[in-house]
Enzyme design. Structure first.
Site, PDB file in Angstrom:
ATOM      1  N   ASN A 110      39.798  29.572 -53.899  1.00  0.00           N
ATOM      2  CA  ASN A 110      38.528  30.286 -53.970  1.00  0.00           C
ATOM      3  C   ASN A 110      37.684  29.588 -55.023  1.00  0.00           C
ATOM      4  O   ASN A 110      38.104  29.488 -56.171  1.00  0.00           O
ATOM      5  CB  ASN A 110      38.788  31.747 -54.365  1.00  0.00           C
ATOM      6  N   GLY A 111      36.503  29.107 -54.612  1.00  0.00           N
ATOM      7  CA  GLY A 111      35.625  28.463 -55.586  1.00  0.00           C
ATOM      8  C   GLY A 111      34.974  27.227 -55.013  1.00  0.00           C
ATOM      9  O   GLY A 111      34.924  27.043 -53.801  1.00  0.00           O
TER      10      GLY A 111
ATOM     11  N   TYR B  45      26.973  42.181 -57.387  1.00  0.00           N
ATOM     12  CA  TYR B  45      26.897  42.263 -55.938  1.00  0.00           C
ATOM     13  C   TYR B  45      28.212  42.056 -55.171  1.00  0.00           C
ATOM     14  O   TYR B  45      28.515  42.775 -54.234  1.00  0.00           O
ATOM     15  CB  TYR B  45      25.854  41.259 -55.443  1.00  0.00           C
TER      16      TYR B  45
ATOM     17  N   GLY C 143      34.914  37.412 -47.545  1.00  0.00           N
ATOM     18  CA  GLY C 143      34.881  36.338 -46.555  1.00  0.00           C
ATOM     19  C   GLY C 143      35.228  36.856 -45.185  1.00  0.00           C
ATOM     20  O   GLY C 143      36.255  37.504 -45.019  1.00  0.00           O
TER      21      GLY C 143
ATOM     22  N   SER D  19      25.655  48.046 -51.407  1.00  0.00           N
ATOM     23  CA  SER D  19      25.957  47.512 -52.736  1.00  0.00           C
ATOM     24  C   SER D  19      25.093  48.103 -53.849  1.00  0.00           C
ATOM     25  O   SER D  19      25.444  47.991 -55.017  1.00  0.00           O
ATOM     26  CB  SER D  19      25.823  45.984 -52.716  1.00  0.00           C
TER      27      SER D  19
ATOM     28  N   ASP E 163      17.581  47.867 -55.489  1.00  0.00           N
ATOM     29  CA  ASP E 163      18.366  46.844 -54.803  1.00  0.00           C
ATOM     30  C   ASP E 163      19.020  45.957 -55.863  1.00  0.00           C
ATOM     31  O   ASP E 163      18.641  45.999 -57.037  1.00  0.00           O
ATOM     32  CB  ASP E 163      17.479  46.023 -53.863  1.00  0.00           C
ATOM     33  N   ASP E 164      20.003  45.167 -55.465  1.00  0.00           N
ATOM     34  CA  ASP E 164      20.740  44.417 -56.486  1.00  0.00           C
ATOM     35  C   ASP E 164      20.132  43.063 -56.809  1.00  0.00           C
ATOM     36  O   ASP E 164      20.347  42.540 -57.894  1.00  0.00           O
ATOM     37  CB  ASP E 164      22.215  44.269 -56.095  1.00  0.00           C
TER      38      ASP E 164
ATOM     39  N   CYS F 194      35.329  33.304 -50.503  1.00  0.00           N
ATOM     40  CA  CYS F 194      36.745  33.569 -50.304  1.00  0.00           C
ATOM     41  C   CYS F 194      37.424  34.583 -51.219  1.00  0.00           C
ATOM     42  O   CYS F 194      36.961  34.902 -52.299  1.00  0.00           O
ATOM     43  CB  CYS F 194      37.542  32.272 -50.366  1.00  0.00           C
TER      44      CYS F 194
END
Lengths: 481, 481, 481, 481
Positions: free
Chosen positions: D113-114, D254, D38, D295, D357-358, D12
């Site tokens: 958020n969380g 990311y 999100g 990313s 890549d991450d 979120c």
């Protein structure tokens, strides 16, 4: 006619207007009252001082024009509109009318109700000469004929085209400067002209559409006529003198709205007369009269009045049945779960019921309704049908093009009675039908097309002749269908 | 009642089933036949061996369950369903039922038809004690009461809650192991139990829903009863002995489907009797009888039979009127463009018409229909109403909560006649109504709630008392409304 | 090029396949990788052993083919597909391709990428001879020409038609028995052939579509060629010898996907070279290099490498910008509320920025991005453009048909610099562009069309000649636009 | 991370504003820039002088607010908004935030958020005391705690509730008179405050949302803080002193947008540093550097600069991949048909590639990309990952709650290299990560939560402890997953 399978179907409704600042909106309301003539798709082409714009889509008129803003694109003081009946499996937007044609030198809107009997050969011939068609509809062919005509005068081109197409047709053609309406030489389909209080002229498939927009009825369009409406008023012209009125009798029996008048005959009244005539033609010892909703309620009340039996609401149709996508599975159907029509136990239980319906096509619907009434406790069910037995296909705009689906083409009345499980079964006689409608006409056919009942087609069948002859030999039992 | 503004509205329809492998689908078909009781939204909660799942949305049942695959998520052999009536401006999906409650220790589905008279105070009291509500519906309060009950046994909790809520209510509560149905102590709303051939038990707001799924009627749920249905069968219990049958008379007059029976009385038959009684109570010198479709057709045929006048289809309702988003502009309306109802000129022209309608709320609709008939050429229009004048608000589930919108609360019959432009106007008498329905009941109120006609409310009004007393003093003229 | 107004637009992408059991699905995936070439609409016509069926609609390919079941109607082992670019105000489904033509004797699917320069006169001429067009697209004209050809052999008809149309075109024509691909005599648009592991042949506007379906590249279609693919393999034929390669240089600069190769030149590599060449042509004293995402990132990294300056992500494009219907009001825009592109304060603050973009059309976008960088704290913004100034319209398929919208047609580089608020401004030279692409071609034009930069059109302009000559005289200042 | 399966997911994004006449619209634009946090659903609650209204639905923000008219219902000068991440199989609108609570005495909007670590036990405890929850979200619990608090002062109730919930959380609470923002004691999620030019205060999950609405950054919300914003300005308060900064390091690696700053560190810069550090930590003999879009492009450019190798666009991501409903069948997948990511043959053919890549979650994505590059002709593929191996689940808001899906929890680096088919494989060291981010913090954990890498959780795990301990014992091979 209203239970589970709707087997007889009209092909389309027309509405046109010239001379109203809100032409497209008025057309919308007119088409709304003609929705019973076609539910597959709808469209409107508006004429804004020579600039034609259109909108059409699959669905009911209320869906196609769901958003107010669509009308912003349909400005102008003239318009034509169309509702289209759903022929199975062909639900392409390409076939939804009116068609809008844009040429380098002109634009046209075109809408059509009916069926051409020489469409296949005309189309093939045109294609062999480079024509490209963009729909399966037989409406497009008229525009090709007009554009390819060698005549100089535009109306002469139109008349030449009208003389080339054969069968049943009512056309509305919107040009940049006029609205043209034309009817086939037999007048198979109804088409009426009216005038609104502000002077606007209106043309519509049924007079109920005139009433809805508060237009005063002027006259029916007559066979072979072509009407030209423009800013100077309306003018009646003819493209042929070779005419013979033979209006589709099913319009009176089943298709048209009861509040419409066709050639001066009110449809509800005609139906009520059919019920009265039925009661006079056949005496039945019974307790109550029940009509199959909605199309047979007028005939039922006529039957009740004439017979002296009480008219009862023994069958109830679900008003919300349109657009029901979920259907009972076979298993639920066998368990008796149903959606469209209910028998009213409190009314029919223990009663001898006269059940009035307008027609029998395949017989499956009738059988189900009889069964419904018996399950609800009816002691006897006597079925009376306010039309003669349907034995022959129609090639002028009704969707019965094979005898295979017509139970009466293959079975006697007694056989049908047994199949549908009725205690007795009576059809209206042909003469009874003619008398009940009571059309004032000195012409052959009494002004009515009765071909589905007696095979007497008012015109050559052209592209359908071969198919028809073949179908005469077919002998199909109900149980195979 | 059917022209332009639908002013009396039921609040919801219920359907529940226990013991059918296709429970959700059967519920769908049952709800479909109850669609007339609510069109704002619909939902189903299914019970798959204790696992409850639900689907609900705004719209007609056919839209909410448009896709077959929705039923893949509604597996199980029990289900409850609900159709909700649209209270203006509150179209939130949060209010669409059944509600589905998931707790750490249990899940419930809950659906409700009716109106609680102490909802506001109960809710405030609960919120003061930490409760959180997620809808405006007064359905949720029952679940809070159940969950907060200090009783140990679950059914005791339920009964305590049922004794706490007041007013008109029919509840369906789906637990993981049973289906519970409960009715308020006055039985304001109908609720019937039936059984399908496979043994499944069905509970529904109207018996028409039993017929549609081919369930046999067992009995009406009675005031103060709570019915528990589970795999062992069904059990009748009571949460109170203090009951007094007062079924909403408007169910017979207007709401219920004509094929439903309520407490043994068929609705069509009751309406036909109302028409007969009207004809006996008032002799009118006229030519034809016309009912306002669809709810007044039964009364009109009764009136016709009793009076000896012919029953005619003088008004036609457009079958495709649902979901029409485009409305005529004021200008088009003034030009007479209309959509819902048409007068049949061919039938009414030159005639003295008895127009039968079921009720007059604000009077605007009646005025328009009278005008419609006169414009179509009716010589005289005599309006007969198959119920007494509506003078008082309802607090048990019908959407008239102020007297301001009731023309009869503020005007005499003669004033109303003049306002609606009728040549004469007659209402059914209260005793005539009671006799026409003919409910077998020794109880006070004759088993009927007639409060909208006479202000005699069968219960205290609780949270509404103050508002009601204030409304008694209001004197509003029709023209202000 | 990517901020707020997308001013240069390609006209369409093509994909065709022959010989795969899942032809329509493979076409879907191929078109998906060509979506950048057109976002207005998409369609697929499939060929099931001679039976052609199609589906098309407005919207992105993912919307048009949102439902799996659509593919049930697109069976067959061959298919062609099309994505269409949105020309303003003409969003009619009639223009969405491929077109599907059904004749009494044959069916065809037809898709087109490009712009015909003699479309208007051809169309008028055809209409004067009775032809009816159903779209505004210039694709239909080819089918009319084929059907009206007097040649006997079908391929001769096709070649005659291809020799009649002028301008830029790549066609895919699906007949019942073969897939035909054709390219105009200048090869303005790219078109490549590949082969899948199962042997199926694939034709696509860009090689990225070959990669996506794991097809091996075979060769580019060359100017004047017509390729016939059927169950026997593929055959290369020509309809003209009068060819002159002049591939649209904007394909390399802006339109094509960086992973595509055109005539053997990788687009990313060409762009990186443009950046390198720019860095060599103009030395700028700066701190970081920032590309305008997404089309200028390759050029920016080339510039960074050649100049030795660090390549930084100083501008971020919102990945979710497609289909955003709500736009900031003018007021919010003035308050700096923006959606598509953000400057990265943490990267550009206090820095002298080289901003690399691919082109300047009207200049408004460049001005906004420069402003964005300055507001985020950039000390200096030096704009370098990886193409020469756009001064002339294109008539072969790019949507710039008037000089009025081209800032460089009306302003000097210094004037443009001032208008966009840059500290300095450099364009790539024409020779630098030719060298960066490095096409191996001995032909005139070096194999590239550079007409937008220098007005040197490889063909006569036919119907556009007059408009073009007029536009040369127009002198419009930026501020009027 | 972007190929086929997106395996790490944020939960979120939040946006709140106080003091702008177009608060809901500004919130819309703010949320639009947070869409990457999100995509399941979105909503806005607006505050019009104490009257709260809301709109929320499943879908991208652009879909949920597709129609301008929705904003007519969201008037007011304050608003909060939320974008929600799609947890599998739970796509109910009930879970879409902000929640809007209407009580008899107050209304609230709440967004979160969380992830709470004691949510299950709190919820069960509340339900045992009569609470009813209407969503599966752990957001609702806070409102129950506030409403049940025995404290008198409202802010004391809020603080008590904030001290009761445990884990990772950022809340926005809209009351009738103020906007309250709160952050958990570890500051796991970012939350920043800014101010628009007109004085309006803005709170957002990332600073990119401040930039988009042109708000100036004021400060990050700090662990344990509760911010109260009203017409008098904003006030910083605390609900606890027991704090320990441990911001989620995956935000830098990311999740967050590259143009956001978190605690003063620009995300793009941090990523570029990770790439540089990787290049310093491991020397690879190669030709080009390719980042996995989008990313990992920053890290790749850092790697390229530090290593001196050219940075190339060797992988292209389809920009139109969102909302693609049709997926390749297994068969087509095996034939190599793919949609999301393409390798650029012209760039990688014959090259030794460093692929940046991450992170590696399950390894399947990495394996596919390596394979893609090799199929496109890469001679060698060396995979470098800009984070340490992911070995432990997260309980604070990232969607990895079991070790079974983490390849590095079960395999050595060498095993992973073999599984993904790389020629070599390097992960960034933990210290390298800490240094690359370079957060100025004297606290334990260096201000970063690295628990997914080292299992060192900054808080007790409460309801998750048991599950976590069990997962430590699990030993799952890649091939079982």
């Amino acid at each position: 006619m209203t239970y589970e399978v709707k087997s007889l179907n009209e092909e389309c409704g027309l509405f046109g207007i010239w001379g109203h600042p809100d032409a497209a909106k008025v057309t919308y309301f007119g088409l709304h009252s003609l929705q019973h003539r076609g539910q597959e798709g709808a469209g409107i082409v508006a004429n804004n001082s020579g600039k034609l714009t259109g909108h059409r889509d699959l669905g009911l008129i209320a869906d196609v024009f769901r958003e107010e803003k669509i009308f912003d694109e349909l400005k102008g003081n003239a318009a034509i509109g169309h509702v289209r009946y759903a022929t199975a499996g062909n639900g392409s937007i390409n076939n939804i009318q009116p068609f809008l044609f844009n040429f380098y030198d002109a634009s046209f809107g075109l809408a059509h109700n009916g069926n051409l009997t020489n469409n296949i050969s005309l189309r093939q011939n045109l294609e062999m000469n480079g024509a490209i068609f963009h729909s399966n509809s037989d409406t497009e062919v008229l525009m090709h004929l007009i554009r390819r005509s060698k005549k100089v005068d535009f109306m002469e081109k139109v008349k030449e085209a009208l003389n080339t197409v054969k069968g049943g047709f009512a056309y509305l053609l919107m040009t940049e400067t006029e609205l043209i309406a034309a009817l086939d030489p037999n007048g198979f389909r109804p088409l009426a002209i009216g005038q609104m209080k502000n002077g606007a002229y209106v043309v519509a498939s049924e007079t109920c559409a005139l009433e809805v927009v508060n237009a005063e009825f002027i006259r029916d369009v007559k066979p072979g006529e072509v009407i030209i409406i423009n800013d100077d008023g309306f003018k009646i012209d003819r493209y042929t003198e070779d005419t013979q009125l033979a209006i589709c009798s099913m319009e009176y029996i089943y298709f048209a709205r009861p509040d419409s008048n066709i050639y001066g005959v009110n449809v509800h009244t005609a139906r009520k007369n059919m019920g009265r005539t039925l009661a006079r033609e056949n005496k039945i010892d019974a307790d109550i009269v029940v009509g199959v909703p909605n199309s047979s309620l007028s005939a039922a009340s006529g039957y009740a009045e004439e017979s002296g039996l009480p008219y009862e609401l023994g069958l109830v149709k679900n008003q919300y049945i349109q657009r029901t996508f979920i259907q009972p599975t076979q298993e639920l159907r066998e368990q008796g779960v149903r959606m469209k029509l209910s028998a009213v136990r409190g009314v029919v239980e223990g009663k001898r019921v006269v059940m009035v319906d307008d027609s029998i096509v395949r017989g499956t619907t009738s059988r189900r309704i009889v069964n419904l009434l018996k399950e609800a406790g009816a002691k006897e069910v006597h079925v009376v049908i306010s039309s003669p037995p349907l034995k022959y296909p129609c090639f002028y705009g009704i969707d019965i093009q094979t005898r295979r689906e017509l139970i009466a083409a293959n079975h006697s009345v007694e056989e049908i009675r047994e199949i549908i499980g009725a205690d007795s079964l009576y059809f209206l006689s042909e003469q009874g039908l003619i008398d009940s409608i009571g059309l004032q006409s000195e012409e052959k056919y009494s002004g009515l097309c009765l071909a589905y009942f007696n095979g007497d087609y008012p015109t050559p069948l052209y592209d359908y002749e071969e198919r028809y002859q073949k179908s005469l030999g077919e002998k199909v039992s109900f149980w195979e269908v």
